[in-house]
Design a protein around this motif. Structure first.
Motif, PDB file in Angstrom:
ATOM      1  N   GLY A  84      -6.665   4.749  -1.062  1.00 16.50           N
ATOM      2  CA  GLY A  84      -6.803   3.287  -1.169  1.00 16.50           C
ATOM      3  C   GLY A  84      -5.852   2.662  -2.174  1.00 16.50           C
ATOM      4  O   GLY A  84      -6.063   1.529  -2.591  1.00 16.50           O
ATOM      5  N   SER A  95       0.849  -1.194   0.000  1.00 20.85           N
ATOM      6  CA  SER A  95       0.000   0.000   0.000  1.00 20.85           C
ATOM      7  C   SER A  95       0.875   1.231   0.000  1.00 20.85           C
ATOM      8  O   SER A  95       2.008   1.192   0.484  1.00 20.85           O
ATOM      9  CB  SER A  95      -0.875   0.032   1.250  1.00 20.85           C
ATOM     10  N   LYS A 111     -10.854   6.817  -1.029  1.00 20.84           N
ATOM     11  CA  LYS A 111     -10.773   5.381  -0.749  1.00 20.84           C
ATOM     12  C   LYS A 111     -11.281   4.554  -1.939  1.00 20.84           C
ATOM     13  O   LYS A 111     -11.011   3.374  -2.050  1.00 20.84           O
ATOM     14  CB  LYS A 111     -11.589   5.014   0.505  1.00 20.84           C
ATOM     15  N   CYS A 139      -3.105   0.555  -3.819  1.00 14.75           N
ATOM     16  CA  CYS A 139      -2.334  -0.615  -3.393  1.00 14.75           C
ATOM     17  C   CYS A 139      -2.070  -1.514  -4.590  1.00 14.75           C
ATOM     18  O   CYS A 139      -2.756  -1.435  -5.610  1.00 14.75           O
ATOM     19  CB  CYS A 139      -3.061  -1.396  -2.291  1.00 14.75           C
ATOM     20  N   SER A 154      -5.748   5.753  -6.604  1.00 11.32           N
ATOM     21  CA  SER A 154      -6.789   6.491  -5.883  1.00 11.32           C
ATOM     22  C   SER A 154      -6.531   7.986  -6.035  1.00 11.32           C
ATOM     23  O   SER A 154      -5.406   8.449  -5.863  1.00 11.32           O
ATOM     24  CB  SER A 154      -6.779   6.011  -4.438  1.00 11.32           C
ATOM     25  N   ALA A 157     -11.000   3.095  -5.162  1.00 14.31           N
ATOM     26  CA  ALA A 157      -9.836   2.872  -6.014  1.00 14.31           C
ATOM     27  C   ALA A 157     -10.249   2.570  -7.448  1.00 14.31           C
ATOM     28  O   ALA A 157     -11.337   2.068  -7.712  1.00 14.31           O
ATOM     29  CB  ALA A 157      -9.016   1.741  -5.443  1.00 14.31           C
TER      30      ALA A 157
END
Ligand SMILES: O=P(O)(O)OC[C@H]1O[C@@H](O)[C@H](O)[C@@H](O)[C@@H]1O
Length: 307
Positions: A15, A7, A38, A17, A33, A40
């Motif tokens: 978000g 991440s 959050k 990752c 993101s 994504a």
């Protein structure tokens, strides 16, 4: 097979990752993101039919083609063996993971494809919410020159391939592969791409030479632009991969590819930073004491922007 998720360590990362595997040092997914949101956005495509069983290469993500891209080199093995091997995790911290493959990790058949000991490293970095990088380095620890062709064979999610275009290649020469099922598989040299942008209305498989720093995917269906960059600010000491491969298999080749869904070609395009025309040559280690070997390194950066 164990997935390792990295991440972003950046406060703007939200978000963002990436998912990676020891098998092939393979990055199979990256969610970007925007503005720390959050929610994504999927940027990297992996097939729903991908086989996660070594030594089969994972269909999608970022296969590492080494020590050969396609059949450009002396090996019979398409895209080399690195994508088929189990790598080791050699460093892992927030936002970053490093995988390593050495001569000791490969079998005798693979050893016959290189001049001797080497260390290959791949590091995937989630830089912030909208950027990720893959670094690659090759150290030649053998007493002979190590030469190879290579690609970071990235599969990108697009909303609709018929509403997708790729810019940055106008005016460049390229090798064009004939469609799946043609009598000859020989690529044809085209002196100059006259089109402003590459668009997709059938199978397309081209190796562009001497591409600019940025090749951009325009994903109109999702109102996104994905920038594939081969030179990174502050990392100018790294070698630039000179070429770029653009590939979409379209209908017949998708149907003929067992680990790709028949319709999945609609949802991805490959833009691969590569060195195909010129072989990369890493000098022999040399006999003097304490010299572990010469290292060649490169990287690419991917950035997503809203249109
Ligand atoms: O099926 P593979 O070995 O993963 O290769 C996929 C494609 O990879 C691309 O890089 C090549 O240009 C295509 O010719 C090839 O079909």
């Amino acid at each position: 097979m164990q997935a390792r998720v990295i991440s972003s360590s950046s406060s703007s990362g939200g978000g963002a990752c990436a998912t990676t595997y020891e098998h092939g040092a393979h990055l199979t997914g990256w969610k970007a993101s925007f503005d720390g949101d959050k929610d994504a956005v999927d940027v990297i495509f992996t097939s729903g039919s991908a086989i996660f069983k070594p030594p089969k290469a994972i269909r999608g993500g970022i296969p590492v083609c080494w020590p050969q891209f396609a059949n450009y080199g002396p090996l019979e093995l398409q895209h080399g063996f690195a994508r088929n091997c189990a790598w080791k995790v050699t460093d892992e911290k927030e936002g970053s993971i490093e995988y390593t493959l050495t001569y000791d990790d490969i079998d005798d058949e693979q050893k016959a494809m290189v001049p001797g000991p080497f260390t290959l490293k791949i590091r995937h970095v989630v830089v912030d919410g909208t950027r990720m990088r893959t670094y690659m380095s090759v150290t030649n620890e053998s007493e002979k020159e190590l030469e190879f062709t290579t690609a970071l064979h990235t599969y990108f999610v697009v909303g609709d391939i018929t509403k997708t275009s790729v810019s940055g290649c106008k005016g460049l020469s390229y090798l064009d592969a004939p469609p799946h099922g043609s009598a000859s598989s020989d690529r044809v040299l085209v002196d100059e791409d006259k089109d402003e942008k590459i668009t997709f209305a059938g199978e397309l498989d081209r190796i562009y030479f001497n591409t600019p720093n940025e090749v951009v995917i325009h994903d109109d269906a999702r109102s996104l632009e994905i920038v594939v960059r081969k030179s990174i600010k502050g990392e100018e000491h790294l070698s630039e991969l000179p070429d770029a491969v653009v590939w979409n298999p379209w209908i017949d080749k998708s149907k003929a590819t067992g680990d790709l869904g028949d319709d999945e070609y609609k949802g991805f395009v490959c833009v691969e930073t590569a060195s195909v025309k010129n072989k990369i040559k890493v000098p022999a280690r040399g006999g003097w004491h304490g010299h572990g070997g010469w290292t060649w390194s490169t990287a690419h950066e991917i950035e997503v922007r809203k249109k």
